[in-house]
Design a protein around this motif. Structure first.
Motif, PDB file in Angstrom:
ATOM      1  N   ARG A   8       4.376  -4.711  -7.670  1.00  0.00           N
ATOM      2  CA  ARG A   8       3.071  -4.684  -7.624  1.00  0.00           C
ATOM      3  C   ARG A   8       2.431  -5.696  -8.236  1.00  0.00           C
ATOM      4  O   ARG A   8       1.234  -6.192  -8.129  1.00  0.00           O
ATOM      5  CB  ARG A   8       2.573  -3.442  -8.199  1.00  0.00           C
ATOM      6  CG  ARG A   8       2.770  -2.248  -7.258  1.00  0.00           C
ATOM      7  CD  ARG A   8       1.791  -2.240  -6.024  1.00  0.00           C
ATOM      8  NE  ARG A   8       0.244  -2.000  -6.640  1.00  0.00           N
ATOM      9  CZ  ARG A   8      -0.114  -0.871  -7.087  1.00  0.00           C
ATOM     10  NH1 ARG A   8       0.480   0.356  -6.697  1.00  0.00           N
ATOM     11  NH2 ARG A   8      -1.549  -0.922  -7.496  1.00  0.00           N
ATOM     12  N   TYR A  60      -5.390  -2.527  -3.731  1.00  0.00           N
ATOM     13  CA  TYR A  60      -4.263  -2.443  -4.604  1.00  0.00           C
ATOM     14  C   TYR A  60      -4.092  -3.421  -5.187  1.00  0.00           C
ATOM     15  O   TYR A  60      -4.083  -4.701  -4.667  1.00  0.00           O
ATOM     16  CB  TYR A  60      -2.958  -2.208  -3.536  1.00  0.00           C
ATOM     17  CG  TYR A  60      -2.727  -0.698  -3.042  1.00  0.00           C
ATOM     18  CD1 TYR A  60      -1.881  -0.080  -3.645  1.00  0.00           C
ATOM     19  CD2 TYR A  60      -3.676  -0.248  -2.193  1.00  0.00           C
ATOM     20  CE1 TYR A  60      -1.438   1.250  -3.437  1.00  0.00           C
ATOM     21  CE2 TYR A  60      -3.168   1.298  -1.632  1.00  0.00           C
ATOM     22  CZ  TYR A  60      -2.056   1.920  -2.211  1.00  0.00           C
ATOM     23  OH  TYR A  60      -1.987   3.113  -1.979  1.00  0.00           O
ATOM     24  N   TYR A 102      -1.875   5.183  -6.446  1.00  0.00           N
ATOM     25  CA  TYR A 102      -2.363   4.574  -5.558  1.00  0.00           C
ATOM     26  C   TYR A 102      -3.237   3.418  -5.615  1.00  0.00           C
ATOM     27  O   TYR A 102      -3.355   2.846  -6.691  1.00  0.00           O
ATOM     28  CB  TYR A 102      -2.831   5.583  -4.288  1.00  0.00           C
ATOM     29  CG  TYR A 102      -1.936   6.761  -3.685  1.00  0.00           C
ATOM     30  CD1 TYR A 102      -1.358   6.221  -2.595  1.00  0.00           C
ATOM     31  CD2 TYR A 102      -1.399   7.709  -4.302  1.00  0.00           C
ATOM     32  CE1 TYR A 102      -0.632   7.029  -1.964  1.00  0.00           C
ATOM     33  CE2 TYR A 102      -0.526   8.585  -3.661  1.00  0.00           C
ATOM     34  CZ  TYR A 102       0.036   8.226  -2.424  1.00  0.00           C
ATOM     35  OH  TYR A 102       1.161   8.974  -1.936  1.00  0.00           O
ATOM     36  N   GLY A 103      -4.391   3.213  -4.713  1.00  0.00           N
ATOM     37  CA  GLY A 103      -5.383   2.170  -4.932  1.00  0.00           C
ATOM     38  C   GLY A 103      -6.434   2.385  -5.718  1.00  0.00           C
ATOM     39  O   GLY A 103      -6.766   3.688  -5.984  1.00  0.00           O
ATOM     40  N   THR A 139       0.883  -1.071   0.063  1.00  0.00           N
ATOM     41  CA  THR A 139       0.011  -0.033   0.077  1.00  0.00           C
ATOM     42  C   THR A 139       0.790   1.335   0.100  1.00  0.00           C
ATOM     43  O   THR A 139       2.129   1.235  -0.189  1.00  0.00           O
ATOM     44  CB  THR A 139      -0.859   0.109   1.162  1.00  0.00           C
ATOM     45  OG1 THR A 139      -0.075  -0.091   2.445  1.00  0.00           O
ATOM     46  CG2 THR A 139      -1.878  -1.178   1.277  1.00  0.00           C
TER      47      THR A 139
END
Length: 310
Positions: free
Chosen positions: A159, A180, A204-205, A152
């Motif tokens: 990722r 995420y 970001y998410g 996060t």
């Protein structure tokens, strides 16, 4: 329908477990019962089922690790002005840790790499709670080995080998999935298409399904999250969120396990809550508290298991 392969529940007072429907034969006759009575009776029936392991609500039993400094649990305290616990210039607030469940559950997650996992908890915000702009709530996390941790905070490296599926409250108690996921175009398309509102945040998410449910201060809510892993090379992963036994978010056609991270798996719950965001306009406007209870988990064998049970 068969019971899930493994299931456990933790509580601190001998109370009921999360609201899960397993078999109609487990439940008392629903005729002439109100909805509240149905919920109560169903919880009692499930909590006494012999296939459910009951464990204490403590760190050792739950496999708690990587605890954020300066926080306490299971009561989350949010002092006035507190935001993300990573902000060193604001009061410490909320709580944060990872848990992989009791030893048998954790071993099964690691050794057998189940395709589908369900985890659940209850949360209550104190009466008079001020939501401000929003804050984080626990959710399932996973990935390849230790790359699963800290997926996060705008992280970009590896990722493709991790996922983190915390929830959020927003203004006026609106709930959402804050996800995420591996950076894949098909994941983006699936996420931003979820009603009533979904947003991709740069670096970001994803805010997914904002407003799909609302929290009520002073009232317990049971949150259940189901994650089905995809087969490598196929977009057939699923994420589902249920609140008080009702499916509120369902995202299908996802990729959580990539070709770069074929060993990615569910590892447990990222049990984190705080106001934020990072900036002071997210900060708690007053001293506040929230409570967590009835942390539960199940390894499911059938892809349709949760929809049959809830």
């Amino acid at each position: 329908m068969d019971m899930p392969d493994l299931i456990w529940s933790a509580d601190d007072d001998g109370g009921v477990v999360a609201f899960w429907r397993f078999h109609s034969s487990l439940l008392t006759d629903p005729t002439d019962r109100t909805d509240d009575q149905n919920v109560f009776q169903d919880r009692i029936a499930v909590s006494h089922h012999p296939d459910i392991a009951r464990i204490p609500l403590n760190d050792t039993a739950l496999g708690v690790h990587k605890v954020s400094s300066g926080t306490t649990h299971p009561v989350a305290t949010f002092p006035q002005g507190s935001i993300n616990p990573g902000n060193k210039h604001a009061p410490a607030g909320g709580l944060g840790f990872y848990l992989h469940g009791p030893n048998g559950f954790a071993k099964h997650l690691k050794d057998h790499v189940p395709k589908e996992v369900l985890m659940s908890y209850d949360v209550m915000f104190e009466e008079g709670w001020d939501w401000r702009k929003g804050g984080k709530l626990p959710g399932i996390y996973g990935g390849v080995g230790d790359t699963a941790y800290r997926c996060t905070g705008g992280r970009q490296t590896d990722r493709c080998k991790c996922f983190d599926l915390r929830l959020m409250w927003r203004e006026n108690g609106a709930g959402e999935l804050y996800a995420y996921l591996p950076h894949i175009e098909s994941n983006t398309a699936r996420m931003i298409g979820v009603p009533p509102r979904s947003i991709q945040h740069a670096d970001y998410g994803f805010s997914v399904g904002r407003g799909a449910w609302r929290f009520t201060p002073g009232k317990w809510s049971t949150i259940a999250q189901r994650v089905k892993m995809n087969d490598v090379g196929h977009a057939n992963a699923e994420i589902e969120v249920c609140v008080d036994g009702v499916s509120v978010i369902l995202v299908t056609g996802l990729i959580l396990r990539t070709e770069e991270g074929p060993d990615s798996r569910v590892q447990g719950l990222h049990f984190q809550t705080f106001f934020g965001g990072n900036s002071t306009d997210w900060a708690s406007p007053k001293d506040q508290k929230a409570w967590f209870a009835n942390i539960s988990g199940a390894i499911l064998e059938s892809p349709s298991a949760m929809r049959d049970e809830l």
